[in-house]
Scaffold this active site. Structure first.
Site, PDB file in Angstrom:
ATOM      1  CB  SER A 175     -37.557  39.984   5.836  1.00 45.81           C
ATOM      2  OG  SER A 175     -37.514  41.258   5.230  1.00 45.81           O
ATOM      3  CE1 TYR A 192     -35.712  37.807   1.018  1.00 42.76           C
ATOM      4  CE2 TYR A 192     -37.063  39.631   1.796  1.00 42.76           C
ATOM      5  CZ  TYR A 192     -35.946  38.819   1.929  1.00 42.76           C
ATOM      6  OH  TYR A 192     -35.078  39.009   2.983  1.00 42.76           O
TER       7      TYR A 192
END
Ligand SMILES: NC(=O)c1ccc[n+]([C@@H]2O[C@H](COP(=O)([O-])OP(=O)(O)OC[C@H]3O[C@@H](n4cnc5c(N)ncnc54)[C@H](O)[C@@H]3O)[C@@H](O)[C@H]2O)c1
Length: 264
Positions: free
Chosen positions: A145, A159
């Site tokens: 990401s 995350y």
């Protein structure tokens, strides 16, 4: 670019609107055989089984929890048994869990994020690498990401930490296995229109006390290209990194983010 005769495993590829599914379709379009994995007994894997019922000669759908090393081995065994081997692994399965406030994160948020986003990739890498070594080649594309190259304030720490770890894993494996003709790269998407992004927008709307439309507009205003990506726009970067056009690329964490900066 043709991938006829190649076999690809894509994890978390059941959901019709997800990035994994777009990757599976892209590889199919290029002529490859694809093993689609998603959580056993989930809506995602059921949807894939239904959607590819007519393409069983080139597609296999497997219920596999990436957090379970035995499921990873089963998926690789299926690729070998049905298609004669495995050439490309796309570690796409991922979860977004928890609050952007560090002190509100629970042990469960941390465990889920690290089990799926990090150990899920580790488990599938461990399962494919012996086969890649036996064949003398292989490619791994890990989906990290933009939060894996810099911290963004609205994102949960669990995350971000898991996605940084995915980039670290990518670079370490790239170094170790470069002499074995195994390339390992990561794709780092910014915002992509999927269920995961919808969840993030709902959270942002709640935090900022605004509507979901306003949250989406706010998000788009942070992206120089002015909009989130489509899953297909991520899939084409994945297939590029997986293909021979990227034959000298390894250890790269490629932002695919419409110019969005990665944060700190
Ligand atoms: N959507 C975005 O804006 C965005 C941005 C950056 C990175 N990503 C990453 O891209 C990847 C795909 O995300 P998406 O937006 O398509 O998400 P999504 O939620 O739409 O799809 C994720 C898929 O992973 C599967 N999955 C979850 N846990 C699993 C497990 N334990 N085992 C097997 N499969 C599992 C889900 O069932 C689902 O099919 C993820 O790794 C995500 O972190 C997404």
């Amino acid at each position: 670019m043709s991938m006829t005769g190649k076999t690809v495993i894509v994890t978390g590829a059941g959901k019709p609107d997800g990035i994994g599914r777009a990757c599976a379709d892209r590889f199919l379009q290029l002529g490859a055989n694809v093993v689609i994995c998603d959580l056993p007994d989930s809506d995602g894997i059921s949807a894939a089984i239904e959607d590819y019922a007519g393409e069983q000669d080139r597609v296999s759908c497997i219920g596999a929890d990436v957090g379970n090393p035995a499921d990873a081995k089963t998926a690789v065994a299926e690729a070998i048994q049905k298609f004669g081997g495995i050439d490309i692994l796309v570690n796409n399965a991922g979860v977004g869990a928890g609050s952007h406030d560090f002190m509100e994160l629970t042990a469960k948020d941390w465990e889920l994020s690290l089990t799926v986003n990090l150990m899920g990739q580790v488990n599938f890498c461990e399962a494919v690498i012996p086969e890649f070594l036996r064949r003398g080649s292989g490619v791994i594309v890990n989906i990290s990401s933009l939060s894996g190259v810099g911290a963004i304030s609205s994102i949960p720490a669990c995350y971000t930490a898991s996605k940084f770890a995915a980039v670290g894993l990518t670079k370490q494996l790239a170094l170790q296995y470069a002499p074995n003709n195994i390339r390992v790269n990561a794709v780092c998407p910014g915002s992509v229109r999927t269920d995961m992004m919808r969840g993030a927008m709902e959270l942002m709307a709640e935090q900022e006390n605004i509507s979901i439309d306003e949250a989406e507009a706010l998000e788009a205003s942070t992206i120089p290209m002015g909009r989130a990506a489509t899953p297909v726009e991520i899939a084409t970067s994945v297939s590029f990194l997986a293909g021979s056009d990227a034959g000298y690329l390894t250890g790269v964490a490629l932002p695919v983010a419409g110019g969005m900066p990665p944060g700190v």
